[in-house]
Design a protein around this motif. Structure first.
Motif, PDB file in Angstrom:
ATOM      1  N   ARG A  91      36.438  61.138  28.604  1.00  0.00           N
ATOM      2  CA  ARG A  91      36.067  61.899  29.792  1.00  0.00           C
ATOM      3  C   ARG A  91      34.755  62.660  29.560  1.00  0.00           C
ATOM      4  O   ARG A  91      33.851  62.658  30.409  1.00  0.00           O
ATOM      5  CB  ARG A  91      37.189  62.874  30.155  1.00  0.00           C
ATOM      6  CG  ARG A  91      36.999  63.565  31.496  1.00  0.00           C
ATOM      7  CD  ARG A  91      38.123  64.530  31.788  1.00  0.00           C
ATOM      8  NE  ARG A  91      39.414  63.856  31.831  1.00  0.00           N
ATOM      9  CZ  ARG A  91      40.434  64.147  31.058  1.00  0.00           C
ATOM     10  NH1 ARG A  91      40.345  65.128  30.165  1.00  0.00           N
ATOM     11  NH2 ARG A  91      41.572  63.487  31.164  1.00  0.00           N
ATOM     12  N   ARG A  92      34.628  63.297  28.412  1.00  0.00           N
ATOM     13  CA  ARG A  92      33.398  64.039  28.088  1.00  0.00           C
ATOM     14  C   ARG A  92      32.208  63.087  27.940  1.00  0.00           C
ATOM     15  O   ARG A  92      31.087  63.402  28.371  1.00  0.00           O
ATOM     16  CB  ARG A  92      33.587  64.834  26.795  1.00  0.00           C
ATOM     17  CG  ARG A  92      34.642  65.933  26.864  1.00  0.00           C
ATOM     18  CD  ARG A  92      34.623  66.732  25.574  1.00  0.00           C
ATOM     19  NE  ARG A  92      35.775  67.607  25.444  1.00  0.00           N
ATOM     20  CZ  ARG A  92      36.691  67.508  24.494  1.00  0.00           C
ATOM     21  NH1 ARG A  92      36.584  66.558  23.571  1.00  0.00           N
ATOM     22  NH2 ARG A  92      37.709  68.342  24.440  1.00  0.00           N
ATOM     23  N   TYR A 126      30.884  61.970  31.218  1.00  0.00           N
ATOM     24  CA  TYR A 126      30.072  63.047  31.810  1.00  0.00           C
ATOM     25  C   TYR A 126      28.654  63.001  31.240  1.00  0.00           C
ATOM     26  O   TYR A 126      27.661  63.103  31.978  1.00  0.00           O
ATOM     27  CB  TYR A 126      30.727  64.390  31.508  1.00  0.00           C
ATOM     28  CG  TYR A 126      30.131  65.568  32.254  1.00  0.00           C
ATOM     29  CD1 TYR A 126      30.676  66.000  33.458  1.00  0.00           C
ATOM     30  CD2 TYR A 126      29.017  66.243  31.752  1.00  0.00           C
ATOM     31  CE1 TYR A 126      30.137  67.078  34.151  1.00  0.00           C
ATOM     32  CE2 TYR A 126      28.466  67.323  32.428  1.00  0.00           C
ATOM     33  CZ  TYR A 126      29.026  67.736  33.627  1.00  0.00           C
ATOM     34  OH  TYR A 126      28.475  68.797  34.300  1.00  0.00           O
ATOM     35  N   GLU A 127      28.550  62.848  29.919  1.00  0.00           N
ATOM     36  CA  GLU A 127      27.251  62.816  29.244  1.00  0.00           C
ATOM     37  C   GLU A 127      26.417  61.620  29.695  1.00  0.00           C
ATOM     38  O   GLU A 127      25.233  61.762  30.024  1.00  0.00           O
ATOM     39  CB  GLU A 127      27.468  62.752  27.727  1.00  0.00           C
ATOM     40  CG  GLU A 127      26.191  62.623  26.903  1.00  0.00           C
ATOM     41  CD  GLU A 127      25.428  63.923  26.801  1.00  0.00           C
ATOM     42  OE1 GLU A 127      24.219  63.867  26.513  1.00  0.00           O
ATOM     43  OE2 GLU A 127      26.026  64.994  27.024  1.00  0.00           O
ATOM     44  N   LYS A 184      40.354  62.663  26.266  1.00  0.00           N
ATOM     45  CA  LYS A 184      39.411  63.758  26.494  1.00  0.00           C
ATOM     46  C   LYS A 184      38.016  63.372  26.021  1.00  0.00           C
ATOM     47  O   LYS A 184      37.016  63.718  26.664  1.00  0.00           O
ATOM     48  CB  LYS A 184      39.885  65.026  25.769  1.00  0.00           C
ATOM     49  CG  LYS A 184      41.114  65.667  26.386  1.00  0.00           C
ATOM     50  CD  LYS A 184      41.273  67.123  25.953  1.00  0.00           C
ATOM     51  CE  LYS A 184      41.439  67.262  24.460  1.00  0.00           C
ATOM     52  NZ  LYS A 184      41.664  68.680  24.056  1.00  0.00           N
ATOM     53  N   PHE A 185      37.938  62.683  24.900  1.00  0.00           N
ATOM     54  CA  PHE A 185      36.641  62.224  24.379  1.00  0.00           C
ATOM     55  C   PHE A 185      35.961  61.291  25.382  1.00  0.00           C
ATOM     56  O   PHE A 185      34.764  61.436  25.672  1.00  0.00           O
ATOM     57  CB  PHE A 185      36.838  61.509  23.051  1.00  0.00           C
ATOM     58  CG  PHE A 185      35.651  60.713  22.599  1.00  0.00           C
ATOM     59  CD1 PHE A 185      34.517  61.340  22.109  1.00  0.00           C
ATOM     60  CD2 PHE A 185      35.664  59.326  22.674  1.00  0.00           C
ATOM     61  CE1 PHE A 185      33.419  60.612  21.699  1.00  0.00           C
ATOM     62  CE2 PHE A 185      34.568  58.584  22.270  1.00  0.00           C
ATOM     63  CZ  PHE A 185      33.438  59.227  21.773  1.00  0.00           C
ATOM     64  N   LYS A 240      31.505  62.892  37.515  1.00  0.00           N
ATOM     65  CA  LYS A 240      32.953  62.768  37.342  1.00  0.00           C
ATOM     66  C   LYS A 240      33.453  61.329  37.374  1.00  0.00           C
ATOM     67  O   LYS A 240      34.642  61.077  37.223  1.00  0.00           O
ATOM     68  CB  LYS A 240      33.672  63.589  38.418  1.00  0.00           C
ATOM     69  CG  LYS A 240      33.442  65.094  38.292  1.00  0.00           C
ATOM     70  CD  LYS A 240      34.246  65.857  39.318  1.00  0.00           C
ATOM     71  CE  LYS A 240      34.035  67.361  39.171  1.00  0.00           C
ATOM     72  NZ  LYS A 240      34.812  68.129  40.171  1.00  0.00           N
ATOM     73  N   LYS A 243      25.391  64.336  19.047  1.00  0.00           N
ATOM     74  CA  LYS A 243      26.065  64.496  20.331  1.00  0.00           C
ATOM     75  C   LYS A 243      27.468  63.890  20.314  1.00  0.00           C
ATOM     76  O   LYS A 243      28.419  64.474  20.832  1.00  0.00           O
ATOM     77  CB  LYS A 243      25.219  63.871  21.443  1.00  0.00           C
ATOM     78  CG  LYS A 243      23.974  64.687  21.770  1.00  0.00           C
ATOM     79  CD  LYS A 243      23.232  64.125  22.960  1.00  0.00           C
ATOM     80  CE  LYS A 243      22.014  64.976  23.288  1.00  0.00           C
ATOM     81  NZ  LYS A 243      21.250  64.422  24.443  1.00  0.00           N
ATOM     82  N   LYS A 253      29.829  66.099  18.370  1.00  0.00           N
ATOM     83  CA  LYS A 253      30.203  67.283  19.133  1.00  0.00           C
ATOM     84  C   LYS A 253      31.200  66.924  20.247  1.00  0.00           C
ATOM     85  O   LYS A 253      32.176  67.651  20.487  1.00  0.00           O
ATOM     86  CB  LYS A 253      28.953  67.939  19.730  1.00  0.00           C
ATOM     87  CG  LYS A 253      29.242  69.235  20.477  1.00  0.00           C
ATOM     88  CD  LYS A 253      27.943  69.860  20.988  1.00  0.00           C
ATOM     89  CE  LYS A 253      28.222  71.160  21.738  1.00  0.00           C
ATOM     90  NZ  LYS A 253      26.972  71.779  22.254  1.00  0.00           N
ATOM     91  N   ILE A 254      30.956  65.813  20.938  1.00  0.00           N
ATOM     92  CA  ILE A 254      31.834  65.400  22.033  1.00  0.00           C
ATOM     93  C   ILE A 254      33.228  65.056  21.506  1.00  0.00           C
ATOM     94  O   ILE A 254      34.238  65.413  22.104  1.00  0.00           O
ATOM     95  CB  ILE A 254      31.235  64.195  22.783  1.00  0.00           C
ATOM     96  CG1 ILE A 254      29.958  64.618  23.527  1.00  0.00           C
ATOM     97  CG2 ILE A 254      32.238  63.610  23.779  1.00  0.00           C
ATOM     98  CD1 ILE A 254      29.187  63.461  24.132  1.00  0.00           C
ATOM     99  N   TRP A 255      33.290  64.392  20.359  1.00  0.00           N
ATOM    100  CA  TRP A 255      34.570  64.032  19.756  1.00  0.00           C
ATOM    101  C   TRP A 255      35.281  65.295  19.283  1.00  0.00           C
ATOM    102  O   TRP A 255      36.400  65.579  19.677  1.00  0.00           O
ATOM    103  CB  TRP A 255      34.363  63.054  18.617  1.00  0.00           C
ATOM    104  CG  TRP A 255      35.562  62.715  17.787  1.00  0.00           C
ATOM    105  CD1 TRP A 255      35.653  62.723  16.427  1.00  0.00           C
ATOM    106  CD2 TRP A 255      36.861  62.289  18.246  1.00  0.00           C
ATOM    107  NE1 TRP A 255      36.896  62.331  16.005  1.00  0.00           N
ATOM    108  CE2 TRP A 255      37.677  62.062  17.104  1.00  0.00           C
ATOM    109  CE3 TRP A 255      37.421  62.088  19.503  1.00  0.00           C
ATOM    110  CZ2 TRP A 255      39.004  61.652  17.184  1.00  0.00           C
ATOM    111  CZ3 TRP A 255      38.749  61.675  19.595  1.00  0.00           C
ATOM    112  CH2 TRP A 255      39.532  61.464  18.448  1.00  0.00           C
TER     113      TRP A 255
END
Length: 313
Positions: free
Chosen positions: A118-119, A122-123, A115-116, A133, A169, A172-174
């Motif tokens: 993937r986010r 995106y960033e 998930k990390f 994506k 950032k 927060k993403i983690w």
């Protein structure tokens, strides 16, 4: 080069990972196009059932050796070789992810890690104006067990772009605990040269060494590599290996192992007078081409441009 039943046999192998060049000479011919494997003699087949089984400890050692070797090659094959739109190479960047909670379940930890990524994709895609994506980040990560059995990850990114206010950032993403991306100023910890790169490689394989005798995840791959990483260049044609060797000098040689001499001086044999090592012996030479970029490029182009049809058997 020998041909047998439409199979080409060779006792040489070359592996080029970025500026790292490794050359093997084996004590017996191997089948090209396959992983190095033992072709058993009739005597060895007869003795196979009577030989002791490989211990769990030895299996873990062997697994760790393979993991360390591949980690080193993948890092060398990808560092400084991913480029920005203007042709300037990305500097590799290291990162450590830890969990605030005592997560010991690897499946759950890997789920949060995915998930990390993937986010973060995106960033960074938003920063570079790419499809949000897409999975564009190239990285390699190893997981480590702390004394309390908690899992955390050590990573190296090969094409991570500049992110303003990176620590906030990333944190927060983690969203799972602490992150470490550098020194007190919390800036990127960038790998700027070959000397730093060697330290990073040692840093990564150290965790594989520490996990050799851990039975918590014996069948679990010890590293995570993103899709699309540059792969080491391999070639097992005797003529090609000899051609590359002719271009090298002792100045580039950084390590040499004479397995043939060690084998000839060894008293270790099995009951049919054969060595217990399935390859009998192998010689190994390691070269560093980082100080000679022209030669590095020439050999890479040579290996990339050759195919089986170019070889005169």
């Amino acid at each position: 080069m020998k041909q047998r039943d439409n199979k080409y046999l060779s006792n040489r192998k070359l592996v080029k990972s970025g500026s790292l060049l490794e050359i093997y000479q084996f004590g017996r011919d191997i089948n090209l196009g396959r992983k190095i494997r033992h072709i058993k003699t009739e005597e060895e087949k007869a003795l196979q059932n009577g030989r002791p089984k490989v211990s769990t400890e030895e299996k873990l050692k062997s697994s760790a050796r393979r993991a360390r070797r591949m980690i080193k090659r993948l890092i060398m094959a990808n560092c400084f070789l991913w480029f920005k739109d203007k042709g300037k190479p990305y500097l590799p960047i290291t990162l450590t992810l830890t969990f605030a909670k005592n997560i010991t379940n690897l499946k759950k930890a890997n789920y949060e890690f995915t998930k990390f990524i993937r986010r973060l994709n995106y960033e960074t895609n938003a920063i570079e104006g790419k499809d949000l994506k897409q999975s564009n980040l190239k990285y390699l990560a190893v997981f480590e067990l702390q004394k309390r059995k908690a899992i955390h990850y050590h990573m190296i990114f090969f094409n991570l772009p500049y992110i303003k206010d990176v620590y906030r950032k990333m944190y927060k993403i983690w969203g799972q605990g602490r992150i470490m991306v550098g020194g007190k100023d919390r800036n990127f910890n960038k790998v700027k040269d070959q000397a730093q790169l060697k330290k990073i490689i040692f840093y990564f394989i150290k965790y594989i060494q520490k996990s050799v005798f851990e039975n918590d995840f014996p069948r679990q791959k010890k590293y995570i590599a993103s899709k699309g990483l540059l792969k080491p260049q391999e070639n097992s044609f005797v003529e090609v290996v000899s051609l590359v060797e002719s271009k090298l000098s002792d100045k580039q040689l950084v390590y040499k192992y004479d397995g043939e001499m060690e084998y000839n001086n060894s008293d270790i044999r099995d009951t049919v007078g054969q060595p217990q090592n399935f390859l009998r012996w192998f010689n190994y030479q390691q070269y560093d081409l980082s100080d000679n970029p022209d030669l590095d490029k020439e050999i890479s182009q040579l290996l990339a441009g050759l195919s089986i049809d170019d070889i005169d058997f």
